[in-house]
Scaffold this motif. Structure first.
Motif, PDB file in Angstrom:
ATOM      1  N   PRO A  70     -26.105   0.490  -9.228  1.00 27.87           N
ATOM      2  CA  PRO A  70     -25.157   0.321  -9.901  1.00 27.87           C
ATOM      3  C   PRO A  70     -24.073   1.351 -10.058  1.00 27.87           C
ATOM      4  CG  PRO A  70     -26.606  -1.125 -11.292  1.00 27.87           C
ATOM      5  CD  PRO A  70     -27.363  -0.398 -10.180  1.00 27.87           C
ATOM      6  N   ILE A  71     -24.993   2.573 -10.448  1.00 30.98           N
ATOM      7  CA  ILE A  71     -24.380   4.129 -10.607  1.00 30.98           C
ATOM      8  C   ILE A  71     -23.861   4.474  -9.107  1.00 30.98           C
ATOM      9  CG2 ILE A  71     -24.980   6.422 -10.959  1.00 30.98           C
ATOM     10  CD1 ILE A  71     -26.885   5.222 -13.047  1.00 30.98           C
ATOM     11  N   ALA A  72     -24.641   4.112  -7.918  1.00 30.21           N
ATOM     12  CA  ALA A  72     -24.417   4.510  -6.848  1.00 30.21           C
ATOM     13  C   ALA A  72     -23.056   4.058  -6.403  1.00 30.21           C
ATOM     14  CB  ALA A  72     -25.461   4.366  -5.897  1.00 30.21           C
ATOM     15  N   TRP A  73     -22.893   2.598  -6.737  1.00 25.75           N
ATOM     16  CA  TRP A  73     -21.683   1.809  -6.334  1.00 25.75           C
ATOM     17  C   TRP A  73     -20.243   2.417  -7.051  1.00 25.75           C
ATOM     18  CZ3 TRP A  73     -24.982  -3.061  -7.389  1.00 25.75           C
ATOM     19  CH2 TRP A  73     -25.760  -3.296  -6.247  1.00 25.75           C
ATOM     20  N   GLY A  74     -20.506   2.715  -8.089  1.00 27.25           N
ATOM     21  CA  GLY A  74     -19.591   3.611  -8.850  1.00 27.25           C
ATOM     22  C   GLY A  74     -19.101   4.682  -8.150  1.00 27.25           C
ATOM     23  N   ALA A  75     -19.878   5.390  -7.374  1.00 28.48           N
ATOM     24  CA  ALA A  75     -19.600   6.746  -6.410  1.00 28.48           C
ATOM     25  C   ALA A  75     -18.754   6.068  -5.222  1.00 28.48           C
ATOM     26  CB  ALA A  75     -20.821   7.480  -6.086  1.00 28.48           C
ATOM     27  N   GLU A  76     -19.388   4.748  -4.893  1.00 25.19           N
ATOM     28  CA  GLU A  76     -18.608   4.224  -3.616  1.00 25.19           C
ATOM     29  C   GLU A  76     -17.174   4.184  -3.784  1.00 25.19           C
ATOM     30  OE1 GLU A  76     -20.761   1.316  -1.996  1.00 25.19           O
ATOM     31  OE2 GLU A  76     -22.603   2.240  -1.608  1.00 25.19           O
ATOM     32  N   ARG A  77     -16.855   3.515  -5.052  1.00 25.52           N
ATOM     33  CA  ARG A  77     -15.576   3.201  -5.511  1.00 25.52           C
ATOM     34  C   ARG A  77     -14.687   4.390  -5.455  1.00 25.52           C
ATOM     35  NH1 ARG A  77     -18.215  -0.537  -4.858  1.00 25.52           N
ATOM     36  NH2 ARG A  77     -17.504  -0.093  -2.829  1.00 25.52           N
ATOM     37  N   ALA A  78     -15.080   5.586  -5.747  1.00 23.08           N
ATOM     38  CA  ALA A  78     -14.411   7.058  -5.637  1.00 23.08           C
ATOM     39  C   ALA A  78     -14.107   7.076  -3.979  1.00 23.08           C
ATOM     40  CB  ALA A  78     -15.242   8.113  -6.166  1.00 23.08           C
ATOM     41  N   ARG A  79     -15.103   6.904  -3.566  1.00 23.68           N
ATOM     42  CA  ARG A  79     -14.829   6.921  -1.720  1.00 23.68           C
ATOM     43  C   ARG A  79     -13.602   6.050  -1.508  1.00 23.68           C
ATOM     44  NH1 ARG A  79     -17.298  10.649   1.002  1.00 23.68           N
ATOM     45  NH2 ARG A  79     -18.837  11.889  -0.004  1.00 23.68           N
ATOM     46  N   ASP A  80     -13.793   4.866  -1.993  1.00 22.90           N
ATOM     47  CA  ASP A  80     -12.629   3.857  -1.473  1.00 22.90           C
ATOM     48  C   ASP A  80     -11.116   4.286  -2.086  1.00 22.90           C
ATOM     49  OD1 ASP A  80     -14.571   2.117  -0.384  1.00 22.90           O
ATOM     50  OD2 ASP A  80     -14.797   1.005  -2.123  1.00 22.90           O
ATOM     51  N   ALA A 127     -19.209   6.020 -14.747  1.00 24.50           N
ATOM     52  CA  ALA A 127     -17.969   7.083 -14.958  1.00 24.50           C
ATOM     53  C   ALA A 127     -18.454   8.277 -14.527  1.00 24.50           C
ATOM     54  CB  ALA A 127     -17.512   6.753 -16.156  1.00 24.50           C
ATOM     55  N   GLU A 128     -19.709   8.786 -15.047  1.00 20.76           N
ATOM     56  CA  GLU A 128     -20.396   9.959 -14.481  1.00 20.76           C
ATOM     57  C   GLU A 128     -20.138  10.176 -13.089  1.00 20.76           C
ATOM     58  OE1 GLU A 128     -23.899  13.045 -15.615  1.00 20.76           O
ATOM     59  OE2 GLU A 128     -23.931  10.688 -16.230  1.00 20.76           O
ATOM     60  N   ALA A 129     -21.068   9.250 -12.403  1.00 19.32           N
ATOM     61  CA  ALA A 129     -21.096   9.153 -11.076  1.00 19.32           C
ATOM     62  C   ALA A 129     -19.732   9.007 -10.294  1.00 19.32           C
ATOM     63  CB  ALA A 129     -21.938   8.067 -10.545  1.00 19.32           C
ATOM     64  N   TYR A 130     -18.745   8.428 -10.882  1.00 16.59           N
ATOM     65  CA  TYR A 130     -17.504   8.361 -10.268  1.00 16.59           C
ATOM     66  C   TYR A 130     -16.924   9.932 -10.134  1.00 16.59           C
ATOM     67  CZ  TYR A 130     -12.487   7.225  -9.482  1.00 16.59           C
ATOM     68  OH  TYR A 130     -11.299   7.178  -8.739  1.00 16.59           O
ATOM     69  N   LEU A 131     -16.990  10.324 -11.400  1.00 14.98           N
ATOM     70  CA  LEU A 131     -16.269  11.586 -11.549  1.00 14.98           C
ATOM     71  C   LEU A 131     -16.934  12.808 -10.479  1.00 14.98           C
ATOM     72  CD1 LEU A 131     -15.664  11.789 -15.362  1.00 14.98           C
ATOM     73  CD2 LEU A 131     -13.812  11.473 -13.322  1.00 14.98           C
ATOM     74  N   ARG A 132     -18.233  12.831 -10.724  1.00 11.95           N
ATOM     75  CA  ARG A 132     -18.999  13.746  -9.923  1.00 11.95           C
ATOM     76  C   ARG A 132     -18.741  13.469  -8.219  1.00 11.95           C
ATOM     77  NH1 ARG A 132     -23.630  12.839 -11.755  1.00 11.95           N
ATOM     78  NH2 ARG A 132     -24.270  11.548 -10.483  1.00 11.95           N
ATOM     79  N   GLU A 133     -18.684  12.094  -7.941  1.00  9.76           N
ATOM     80  CA  GLU A 133     -18.155  12.114  -6.469  1.00  9.76           C
ATOM     81  C   GLU A 133     -16.804  12.484  -6.205  1.00  9.76           C
ATOM     82  OE1 GLU A 133     -18.986  10.575  -2.526  1.00  9.76           O
ATOM     83  OE2 GLU A 133     -20.177  11.230  -4.230  1.00  9.76           O
ATOM     84  N   ARG A 134     -15.790  12.334  -7.127  1.00 12.57           N
ATOM     85  CA  ARG A 134     -14.425  12.545  -7.018  1.00 12.57           C
ATOM     86  C   ARG A 134     -14.361  14.142  -6.986  1.00 12.57           C
ATOM     87  NH1 ARG A 134     -10.890  10.099  -4.748  1.00 12.57           N
ATOM     88  NH2 ARG A 134     -10.823  12.008  -3.569  1.00 12.57           N
ATOM     89  N   GLU A 135     -15.222  14.769  -7.713  1.00 15.21           N
ATOM     90  CA  GLU A 135     -15.040  16.143  -7.546  1.00 15.21           C
ATOM     91  C   GLU A 135     -15.545  16.806  -6.281  1.00 15.21           C
ATOM     92  OE1 GLU A 135     -17.145  19.939  -9.851  1.00 15.21           O
ATOM     93  OE2 GLU A 135     -16.693  18.201 -11.249  1.00 15.21           O
ATOM     94  N   ASP A 136     -16.701  16.061  -5.940  1.00 16.76           N
ATOM     95  CA  ASP A 136     -17.186  16.602  -4.580  1.00 16.76           C
ATOM     96  C   ASP A 136     -16.073  16.403  -3.402  1.00 16.76           C
ATOM     97  OD1 ASP A 136     -19.452  17.504  -5.562  1.00 16.76           O
ATOM     98  OD2 ASP A 136     -20.595  15.474  -5.329  1.00 16.76           O
ATOM     99  N   LEU A 137     -15.327  15.120  -3.455  1.00 16.61           N
ATOM    100  CA  LEU A 137     -14.559  14.888  -2.483  1.00 16.61           C
ATOM    101  C   LEU A 137     -13.312  15.637  -2.415  1.00 16.61           C
ATOM    102  CD1 LEU A 137     -14.290  10.861  -2.817  1.00 16.61           C
ATOM    103  CD2 LEU A 137     -14.981  12.127  -0.807  1.00 16.61           C
ATOM    104  N   ASP A 138     -12.722  16.159  -3.687  1.00 17.18           N
ATOM    105  CA  ASP A 138     -11.754  17.203  -3.830  1.00 17.18           C
ATOM    106  C   ASP A 138     -11.925  18.405  -3.191  1.00 17.18           C
ATOM    107  OD1 ASP A 138     -10.134  15.450  -4.843  1.00 17.18           O
ATOM    108  OD2 ASP A 138     -10.525  16.034  -7.102  1.00 17.18           O
ATOM    109  N   TRP A 139     -13.640  18.790  -3.499  1.00 20.48           N
ATOM    110  CA  TRP A 139     -13.919  20.095  -2.933  1.00 20.48           C
ATOM    111  C   TRP A 139     -14.065  20.024  -1.298  1.00 20.48           C
ATOM    112  CZ3 TRP A 139     -18.279  21.489   0.168  1.00 20.48           C
ATOM    113  CH2 TRP A 139     -18.651  22.785   0.101  1.00 20.48           C
TER     114      TRP A 139
END
Length: 374
Positions: A70-80, A127-139
Protein backbone atom coordinates in the motif's frame (compact mmCIF):
# COMPACT_ATOMS: atom_id res chain seq x y z
CA UNK A 1 -21.34 -13.53 12.19
CA UNK A 2 -17.95 -11.84 11.84
CA UNK A 3 -18.34 -9.09 9.18
CA UNK A 4 -14.66 -9.38 8.22
CA UNK A 5 -14.92 -13.08 7.39
CA UNK A 6 -18.19 -12.51 5.54
CA UNK A 7 -16.78 -9.68 3.42
CA UNK A 8 -13.44 -11.31 2.45
CA UNK A 9 -14.83 -13.30 -0.53
CA UNK A 10 -16.44 -10.09 -1.83
CA UNK A 11 -13.27 -7.99 -1.57
CA UNK A 12 -12.95 -7.55 -5.36
CA UNK A 13 -16.59 -6.53 -5.77
CA UNK A 14 -16.40 -4.04 -2.90
CA UNK A 15 -13.08 -2.65 -4.17
CA UNK A 16 -14.63 -2.00 -7.60
CA UNK A 17 -17.48 -0.14 -5.87
CA UNK A 18 -14.92 1.84 -3.87
CA UNK A 19 -13.06 2.98 -6.98
CA UNK A 20 -16.29 3.79 -8.83
CA UNK A 21 -17.35 5.97 -5.89
CA UNK A 22 -13.96 7.70 -5.82
CA UNK A 23 -14.04 8.33 -9.58
CA UNK A 24 -17.49 9.86 -9.19
CA UNK A 25 -16.52 12.16 -6.33
CA UNK A 26 -12.82 12.97 -6.93
CA UNK A 27 -12.14 14.77 -10.21
CA UNK A 28 -8.47 13.77 -10.36
CA UNK A 29 -9.38 10.07 -10.63
CA UNK A 30 -11.67 10.67 -13.61
CA UNK A 31 -8.67 12.03 -15.50
CA UNK A 32 -6.73 8.77 -15.16
CA UNK A 33 -6.64 6.30 -18.07
CA UNK A 34 -9.27 3.57 -17.84
CA UNK A 35 -6.52 0.95 -17.66
CA UNK A 36 -5.24 2.55 -14.45
CA UNK A 37 -8.65 3.29 -12.98
CA UNK A 38 -10.29 -0.06 -13.71
CA UNK A 39 -7.12 -2.14 -13.56
CA UNK A 40 -4.37 -1.06 -11.18
CA UNK A 41 -6.55 0.91 -8.77
CA UNK A 42 -9.17 -1.81 -8.40
CA UNK A 43 -6.44 -4.43 -7.93
CA UNK A 44 -4.68 -2.25 -5.36
CA UNK A 45 -7.92 -1.50 -3.51
CA UNK A 46 -8.76 -5.20 -3.46
CA UNK A 47 -5.39 -6.09 -1.96
CA UNK A 48 -5.64 -3.36 0.71
CA UNK A 49 -9.20 -4.37 1.62
CA UNK A 50 -8.17 -8.04 1.85
CA UNK A 51 -5.27 -7.05 4.10
CA UNK A 52 -7.56 -5.04 6.35
CA UNK A 53 -10.21 -7.79 6.61
CA UNK A 54 -7.56 -10.45 7.22
CA UNK A 55 -5.98 -8.52 10.09
CA UNK A 56 -9.43 -7.92 11.59
CA UNK A 57 -10.35 -11.60 11.32
CA UNK A 58 -7.00 -12.60 12.87
CA UNK A 59 -7.21 -9.81 15.49
CA UNK A 60 -3.78 -8.35 14.79
CA UNK A 61 -2.05 -5.34 13.31
CA UNK A 62 -0.64 -5.45 9.78
CA UNK A 63 3.08 -6.26 9.57
CA UNK A 64 5.66 -3.99 7.96
CA UNK A 65 5.94 -6.37 5.00
CA UNK A 66 2.17 -6.31 4.52
CA UNK A 67 2.09 -2.50 4.58
CA UNK A 68 4.92 -2.23 2.05
CA UNK A 69 2.64 -2.61 -0.99
CA UNK A 70 0.00 0.00 0.00
CA UNK A 71 2.84 2.40 0.78
CA UNK A 72 4.49 1.70 -2.58
CA UNK A 73 1.19 2.31 -4.35
CA UNK A 74 1.02 5.73 -2.72
CA UNK A 75 4.34 6.52 -4.40
CA UNK A 76 2.93 5.28 -7.73
CA UNK A 77 0.07 7.76 -7.47
CA UNK A 78 2.69 10.52 -7.24
CA UNK A 79 4.12 9.30 -10.55
CA UNK A 80 0.58 9.28 -11.99
CA UNK A 81 0.46 12.99 -11.18
CA UNK A 82 -2.43 12.75 -8.70
CA UNK A 83 -2.47 15.47 -6.02
CA UNK A 84 -1.87 14.26 -2.47
CA UNK A 85 -5.35 15.39 -1.45
CA UNK A 86 -6.87 12.98 -3.96
CA UNK A 87 -4.56 10.14 -2.91
CA UNK A 88 -5.58 10.46 0.75
CA UNK A 89 -9.26 11.18 0.13
CA UNK A 90 -9.74 7.75 -1.39
CA UNK A 91 -9.20 6.06 2.00
CA UNK A 92 -12.12 7.55 3.97
CA UNK A 93 -14.39 7.21 0.92
CA UNK A 94 -13.40 3.58 0.55
CA UNK A 95 -13.90 3.02 4.28
CA UNK A 96 -17.42 4.46 3.97
CA UNK A 97 -18.26 2.00 1.18
CA UNK A 98 -16.89 -0.91 3.25
CA UNK A 99 -18.90 0.27 6.27
CA UNK A 100 -22.11 0.33 4.21
CA UNK A 101 -21.42 -3.22 3.02
CA UNK A 102 -20.73 -4.44 6.56
CA UNK A 103 -23.74 -2.81 8.24
CA UNK A 104 -26.37 -5.43 7.20
CA UNK A 105 -24.16 -8.34 8.29
CA UNK A 106 -24.09 -7.64 12.00
CA UNK A 107 -22.75 -5.16 14.50
CA UNK A 108 -20.25 -3.12 12.46
CA UNK A 109 -18.97 -1.08 15.43
CA UNK A 110 -15.99 -3.32 16.13
CA UNK A 111 -15.18 -3.37 12.43
CA UNK A 112 -15.39 0.43 12.31
CA UNK A 113 -13.05 0.78 15.28
CA UNK A 114 -10.50 -1.47 13.61
CA UNK A 115 -10.99 0.37 10.34
CA UNK A 116 -10.07 3.69 11.96
CA UNK A 117 -6.96 2.13 13.51
CA UNK A 118 -5.98 0.66 10.12
CA UNK A 119 -6.43 4.01 8.38
CA UNK A 120 -4.37 5.65 11.13
CA UNK A 121 -1.48 3.32 10.29
CA UNK A 122 -1.73 3.36 6.52
CA UNK A 123 -2.57 6.98 5.60
CA UNK A 124 0.44 8.71 7.23
CA UNK A 125 2.79 6.15 5.69
CA UNK A 126 1.22 6.56 2.25
CA UNK A 127 1.49 10.36 2.54
CA UNK A 128 5.16 10.06 3.51
CA UNK A 129 5.89 7.77 0.56
CA UNK A 130 3.99 10.08 -1.80
CA UNK A 131 5.90 13.19 -0.66
CA UNK A 132 9.24 11.40 -0.85
CA UNK A 133 8.48 10.25 -4.39
CA UNK A 134 7.25 13.71 -5.36
CA UNK A 135 10.47 15.22 -4.04
CA UNK A 136 12.51 12.69 -6.02
CA UNK A 137 10.50 13.45 -9.16
CA UNK A 138 11.01 17.18 -8.71
CA UNK A 139 14.73 16.59 -8.22
CA UNK A 140 14.90 14.45 -11.36
CA UNK A 141 13.07 17.11 -13.35
CA UNK A 142 15.33 19.86 -12.02
CA UNK A 143 18.42 17.82 -12.81
CA UNK A 144 17.05 17.07 -16.27
CA UNK A 145 16.49 20.78 -16.92
CA UNK A 146 19.94 21.63 -15.59
CA UNK A 147 21.57 18.98 -17.80
CA UNK A 148 19.54 20.24 -20.75
CA UNK A 149 20.79 23.80 -20.16
CA UNK A 150 24.37 22.54 -19.89
CA UNK A 151 23.99 20.65 -23.20
CA UNK A 152 22.70 23.74 -25.01
CA UNK A 153 25.49 25.91 -23.60
CA UNK A 154 28.06 23.37 -24.79
CA UNK A 155 26.42 23.07 -28.24
CA UNK A 156 25.63 19.41 -27.64
CA UNK A 157 22.51 17.85 -29.22
CA UNK A 158 19.42 18.40 -27.10
CA UNK A 159 16.26 17.04 -28.66
CA UNK A 160 13.21 18.04 -26.64
CA UNK A 161 9.81 18.97 -27.97
CA UNK A 162 9.34 21.70 -25.37
CA UNK A 163 12.50 23.62 -26.29
CA UNK A 164 11.94 27.18 -27.48
CA UNK A 165 13.26 28.20 -30.89
CA UNK A 166 15.07 31.28 -29.55
CA UNK A 167 16.51 32.07 -26.14
CA UNK A 168 17.87 34.98 -24.18
CA UNK A 169 20.96 33.77 -22.35
CA UNK A 170 21.04 35.57 -19.00
CA UNK A 171 24.10 35.40 -16.75
CA UNK A 172 24.32 36.84 -13.26
CA UNK A 173 26.44 36.90 -10.14
CA UNK A 174 24.93 36.80 -6.69
CA UNK A 175 25.28 39.94 -4.61
CA UNK A 176 27.93 39.75 -1.91
CA UNK A 177 26.44 37.92 1.06
CA UNK A 178 27.22 38.84 4.67
CA UNK A 179 30.16 36.96 6.18
CA UNK A 180 27.81 35.72 8.89
CA UNK A 181 25.74 33.86 6.27
CA UNK A 182 28.01 30.80 6.40
CA UNK A 183 29.76 28.71 3.77
CA UNK A 184 26.58 27.23 2.28
CA UNK A 185 24.74 30.54 1.90
CA UNK A 186 25.46 30.91 -1.83
CA UNK A 187 24.46 27.29 -2.50
CA UNK A 188 21.20 27.81 -0.62
CA UNK A 189 20.44 30.98 -2.61
CA UNK A 190 21.10 29.21 -5.93
CA UNK A 191 18.78 26.39 -4.85
CA UNK A 192 16.10 28.91 -3.93
CA UNK A 193 16.49 30.60 -7.33
CA UNK A 194 16.22 27.26 -9.15
CA UNK A 195 13.18 26.31 -7.10
CA UNK A 196 11.49 29.66 -7.80
CA UNK A 197 12.16 29.48 -11.54
CA UNK A 198 10.98 25.88 -11.82
CA UNK A 199 7.49 27.34 -12.09
CA UNK A 200 8.45 29.49 -15.09
CA UNK A 201 7.48 27.63 -18.29
CA UNK A 202 10.43 26.93 -20.55
CA UNK A 203 13.10 28.65 -18.39
CA UNK A 204 16.22 26.52 -17.94
CA UNK A 205 18.55 27.16 -15.01
CA UNK A 206 22.10 26.00 -14.39
CA UNK A 207 25.24 27.11 -12.60
CA UNK A 208 28.39 27.75 -14.58
CA UNK A 209 31.60 28.85 -12.91
CA UNK A 210 30.82 31.28 -10.10
CA UNK A 211 27.52 32.46 -11.50
CA UNK A 212 24.10 31.42 -12.66
CA UNK A 213 22.93 30.99 -16.24
CA UNK A 214 19.31 31.22 -17.34
CA UNK A 215 18.02 30.21 -20.75
CA UNK A 216 14.86 32.26 -21.12
CA UNK A 217 12.56 31.66 -24.10
CA UNK A 218 12.46 34.77 -26.29
CA UNK A 219 8.70 34.97 -25.71
CA UNK A 220 9.29 35.53 -21.97
CA UNK A 221 10.61 38.95 -20.86
CA UNK A 222 14.17 38.36 -19.63
CA UNK A 223 13.88 41.40 -17.37
CA UNK A 224 10.94 39.87 -15.53
CA UNK A 225 12.86 36.64 -14.94
CA UNK A 226 15.89 38.60 -13.73
CA UNK A 227 13.57 40.47 -11.36
CA UNK A 228 12.48 37.15 -9.86
CA UNK A 229 16.14 36.36 -9.16
CA UNK A 230 16.45 39.75 -7.46
CA UNK A 231 13.44 39.01 -5.26
CA UNK A 232 14.84 35.65 -4.18
CA UNK A 233 18.22 37.27 -3.38
CA UNK A 234 16.59 40.14 -1.54
CA UNK A 235 18.61 42.68 -3.52
CA UNK A 236 19.47 43.54 -7.11
CA UNK A 237 22.01 41.42 -8.99
CA UNK A 238 24.25 42.58 -11.82
CA UNK A 239 23.13 40.54 -14.84
CA UNK A 240 23.61 40.52 -18.60
CA UNK A 241 21.64 39.04 -21.47
CA UNK A 242 22.28 38.18 -25.11
CA UNK A 243 19.85 36.79 -27.69
CA UNK A 244 20.44 33.42 -29.37
CA UNK A 245 18.39 33.19 -32.57
CA UNK A 246 19.05 29.44 -32.87
CA UNK A 247 20.20 26.70 -30.50
CA UNK A 248 23.57 26.72 -32.23
CA UNK A 249 23.94 30.42 -31.27
CA UNK A 250 23.55 29.74 -27.54
CA UNK A 251 27.28 29.25 -26.75
CA UNK A 252 28.19 32.52 -28.53
CA UNK A 253 25.33 34.37 -26.83
CA UNK A 254 26.55 33.03 -23.49
CA UNK A 255 30.08 34.28 -24.20
CA UNK A 256 28.73 37.72 -25.13
CA UNK A 257 26.59 37.91 -21.99
CA UNK A 258 29.57 36.89 -19.82
CA UNK A 259 31.67 39.64 -21.38
CA UNK A 260 28.97 42.26 -20.91
CA UNK A 261 28.51 41.17 -17.28
CA UNK A 262 32.25 41.45 -16.63
CA UNK A 263 32.30 44.90 -18.24
CA UNK A 264 29.36 46.13 -16.14
CA UNK A 265 31.08 44.88 -12.99
CA UNK A 266 34.45 46.34 -13.95
CA UNK A 267 32.82 49.70 -14.53
CA UNK A 268 30.94 49.33 -11.24
CA UNK A 269 27.64 50.00 -12.91
CA UNK A 270 24.43 49.85 -10.85
CA UNK A 271 23.00 46.38 -10.34
CA UNK A 272 20.50 45.62 -13.12
CA UNK A 273 20.18 43.66 -16.37
CA UNK A 274 22.45 44.86 -19.22
CA UNK A 275 22.62 44.06 -22.91
CA UNK A 276 25.46 44.85 -25.28
CA UNK A 277 23.58 47.87 -26.63
CA UNK A 278 23.54 49.39 -23.13
CA UNK A 279 27.35 49.34 -22.97
CA UNK A 280 28.24 49.47 -26.67
CA UNK A 281 30.60 52.47 -26.39
CA UNK A 282 32.25 51.05 -23.29
CA UNK A 283 32.52 47.66 -24.99
CA UNK A 284 34.42 49.17 -27.90
CA UNK A 285 36.67 51.17 -25.59
CA UNK A 286 37.47 48.00 -23.68
CA UNK A 287 38.95 46.28 -26.76
CA UNK A 288 42.75 45.92 -26.43
CA UNK A 289 44.76 48.17 -28.72
CA UNK A 290 46.68 51.44 -28.99
CA UNK A 291 43.58 53.60 -28.45
CA UNK A 292 42.74 51.91 -25.16
CA UNK A 293 46.33 52.20 -23.98
CA UNK A 294 46.41 55.90 -24.85
CA UNK A 295 43.17 56.54 -22.99
CA UNK A 296 44.24 54.56 -19.94
CA UNK A 297 47.54 56.45 -19.87
CA UNK A 298 45.64 59.69 -19.14
CA UNK A 299 44.89 58.38 -15.64
CA UNK A 300 48.37 56.95 -15.05
CA UNK A 301 49.46 60.10 -13.12
CA UNK A 302 46.57 59.47 -10.70
CA UNK A 303 47.66 55.95 -9.72
CA UNK A 304 49.35 57.28 -6.59
CA UNK A 305 46.07 59.00 -5.70
CA UNK A 306 43.43 56.22 -5.91
CA UNK A 307 40.88 58.41 -4.11
CA UNK A 308 40.98 60.76 -7.12
CA UNK A 309 40.30 57.89 -9.54
CA UNK A 310 37.42 56.78 -7.29
CA UNK A 311 36.05 60.33 -7.33
CA UNK A 312 36.20 60.50 -11.12
CA UNK A 313 34.61 57.07 -11.50
CA UNK A 314 31.76 57.98 -9.13
CA UNK A 315 31.20 61.29 -10.93
CA UNK A 316 30.98 59.55 -14.31
CA UNK A 317 28.79 56.71 -13.01
CA UNK A 318 26.35 59.17 -11.43
CA UNK A 319 25.84 60.90 -14.77
CA UNK A 320 28.01 63.84 -13.69
CA UNK A 321 25.76 64.57 -10.71
CA UNK A 322 27.91 65.98 -7.91
CA UNK A 323 25.37 65.30 -5.17
CA UNK A 324 24.88 61.64 -6.11
CA UNK A 325 28.61 61.09 -6.58
CA UNK A 326 29.43 62.65 -3.21
CA UNK A 327 26.77 60.50 -1.51
CA UNK A 328 28.13 57.37 -3.17
CA UNK A 329 31.63 58.20 -1.93
CA UNK A 330 30.31 59.19 1.51
CA UNK A 331 32.06 62.56 1.29
CA UNK A 332 30.93 66.18 1.32
CA UNK A 333 30.00 67.76 -2.02
CA UNK A 334 32.75 70.37 -1.55
CA UNK A 335 35.29 67.58 -1.08
CA UNK A 336 34.23 66.09 -4.39
CA UNK A 337 34.58 69.49 -6.08
CA UNK A 338 38.09 69.80 -4.66
CA UNK A 339 39.05 66.34 -5.95
CA UNK A 340 37.71 67.09 -9.42
CA UNK A 341 39.84 70.22 -9.41
CA UNK A 342 42.90 68.15 -8.50
CA UNK A 343 42.10 65.78 -11.40
CA UNK A 344 42.02 68.75 -13.79
CA UNK A 345 45.30 70.03 -12.41
CA UNK A 346 47.07 66.68 -12.87
CA UNK A 347 45.53 65.45 -16.13
CA UNK A 348 44.61 68.69 -17.87
CA UNK A 349 40.99 67.57 -18.34
CA UNK A 350 38.09 69.28 -16.56
CA UNK A 351 35.39 66.74 -15.67
CA UNK A 352 32.81 69.53 -15.39
CA UNK A 353 33.20 70.58 -19.05
CA UNK A 354 31.11 68.40 -21.48
CA UNK A 355 33.89 67.71 -23.99
CA UNK A 356 36.45 66.89 -21.30
CA UNK A 357 33.84 64.90 -19.33
CA UNK A 358 33.22 62.57 -22.30
CA UNK A 359 36.95 62.08 -22.73
CA UNK A 360 37.46 61.32 -19.03
CA UNK A 361 34.53 58.87 -19.09
CA UNK A 362 36.34 57.02 -21.87
CA UNK A 363 39.59 57.05 -19.90
CA UNK A 364 37.84 55.49 -16.88
CA UNK A 365 36.49 52.68 -19.06
CA UNK A 366 39.88 52.08 -20.69
CA UNK A 367 41.72 52.27 -17.37
CA UNK A 368 39.39 49.86 -15.54
CA UNK A 369 39.27 47.27 -18.32
CA UNK A 370 43.04 47.47 -18.93
CA UNK A 371 43.71 46.84 -15.26
CA UNK A 372 41.24 43.93 -15.21
CA UNK A 373 43.17 42.20 -17.97
CA UNK A 374 46.62 43.13 -16.64
Amino acid sequence: MDPAIELLPRAGEIAAAMIARCAAEITAYRLLPATVLEGDLVANATAVLELFLTTVAEDRRPTEDELALPIAWGAERARDGLPLEAVLKIYPLAAEVAWEQAAPIGDPVALGTRMLAFLGEVMPRVAEAYLREREDLDWEQREDRQNLAASLLADRPARRRELADRYDVVVFHLPVLPASSGNRASTDVFRAIRSDLDGQPGVLVTVKGDGGVLLVPATVPAGAVAARVDRVCGRHCVAAAARAETHADIPAAHAEAVEVLALAEDLRRPARLYRLADLAVEYQLARPGPAREALAAVLAPLEDHPHLIDALRAFVTSGYNRGEAATALNIHRNTLTYRLGRIQLITGFDATRPADARHLAATVTAYDTAHRNA
